[in-house]
Design a protein around this motif. Sequence first.
Motif, short mmCIF file in Angstrom:
data_model
loop_
_atom_site.label_atom_id
_atom_site.label_comp_id
_atom_site.label_asym_id
_atom_site.label_seq_id
_atom_site.Cartn_x
_atom_site.Cartn_y
_atom_site.Cartn_z
N MET A 107 0.82 -1.20 0.00
CA MET A 107 0.00 0.00 0.00
C MET A 107 0.86 1.26 0.00
N ALA A 108 2.00 1.21 0.68
CA ALA A 108 2.91 2.36 0.69
C ALA A 108 3.44 2.64 -0.71
N ILE A 109 3.76 1.58 -1.44
CA ILE A 109 4.24 1.75 -2.82
C ILE A 109 3.11 2.21 -3.73
N TYR A 110 1.95 1.57 -3.62
CA TYR A 110 0.84 1.83 -4.53
C TYR A 110 0.19 3.19 -4.29
N LEU A 111 -0.04 3.56 -3.02
CA LEU A 111 -0.78 4.78 -2.72
C LEU A 111 0.13 5.99 -2.51
N LEU A 112 1.31 5.77 -1.91
CA LEU A 112 2.17 6.90 -1.55
C LEU A 112 3.42 7.01 -2.40
#
Length: 343
Positions: free
Chosen positions: A115-120
Motif C-alpha cells: 500500500m505504501a508503494i501503490y498509494l504513496l
Amino acid sequence: MSADLPRGLVRSRRTRVLALALTFAVLLLVALASIAIGARAISPGTVLDAFTHYDRTLDEHLIVRTLRVPRTLVGLLVGLALGMAGTLFQGVTRNPLADPGILGVNAGASLAVVMAIYLLGVGSLLGYVWFGFLGAAVASVAVYLLGALGRGGATPIKLALAGSAVAAFLSALSSAILVIDAATLNQYRFWAVGSVAGRDGTIAAQVAPFVVVGAVLALVTGRMLNTLALGDDVAQGLGQRVGLIRVYSGLVAVLLVGAAVAAAGPISFLGLVVPHLARMIAGTDYRWILAFAALIGPILLLGCDVLGRIAARPGEIQVGIVVAVIGGPFFIALVRRRRLVEL
C-alpha cells in the motif's frame, strides 16, 4: 509439558555456558565470513586492516566498511529477532510448528509495504521499514482481538486459527493490488523475496533499538514460558496470569518480527527451525532456549547469505530463497529424526 521431553544435549549449567560460548564463537566466525566472502573475495587480514587502518582509497576497505559490515549487522539483527520470536511463538501457543507467520505478521507487513508503494509512491528500503513495522503491529493486534472473541479468551488454538485467517485475507489484498499495478509489483518483489543485500547502516541503526529492546524483554519471558509449558491449569494454580503472559510474550514477538520483516522482508522457516535447534541443545528450559536461539538465528541467516553469494558468484541468490531451500528439507529431516514434542 509431557514428562518424557528430551532434556537436550547439554544438561548441567556449566556445560550449557560452555556450549553457549562455543555457539557465540561460531557466530563470530560466520560474521567474519560474511564480511570477507562475496563477489570479490577479501582476505581476513585485509578485513582487519579495514577496521584498524582504514584507507578510503582502497576498494577492499570501502567494500568492507560501506557494504559488507552494514549488511552483516542487518543479518545479525534479523537472525536474532526471528530466532527469538519463533521461540516465543512456539512457547506461547505450545505449538511446535508455530512460526512468526502465525499471527499474520508477515502478511500484515507485506500489505503495508504494498500500500505504501501503490498509494504513496514509497520506493526506498528506508521507507519500507516503517510501513512494514506498522503493518506487522496492526495485523497482530487484529489477530489477537479476533482470537479473544468468544468463551475462553485468546487460547492458543483460537490464535492460530485467527492468524491463519487474517494472513490469508491480507495476502489476498496484497495480491489484488499487485495484479492491477505492474509498477508496484516490480518494486515490491525486490523486498518480498527476503534479503539483506543493499541494506545500509541507516537501516541497521533504525531497527537495532527495536531488536535490542525486544531481545531483552524476550529473555525476561523465560520463567513465564516454563510455567506456561506446564499447562494453563497448572500455571494458574501456581498464581500465574496466563492471559497476561500470552499478551506480553505476543507483543514482544511482534516487536521482534516487525523489525526483522521491515528490514529484510519476509523470511520463512528461520523462526520455525531455530527454536528446535536451540531445544535440541538446551533442553526444555526457555531461559536457555531463548539465549541459544538468539545466537543460532543469526548463524543460520548469515550462513545462508554467504552460501547465496558463493553459489551464484559473481552474482548472488537472496538469503530468503536460500533459507527456504535449505530450511524445508532440514526441518523435514529434523522431524524424522526427533519426535516433535508437545510443548
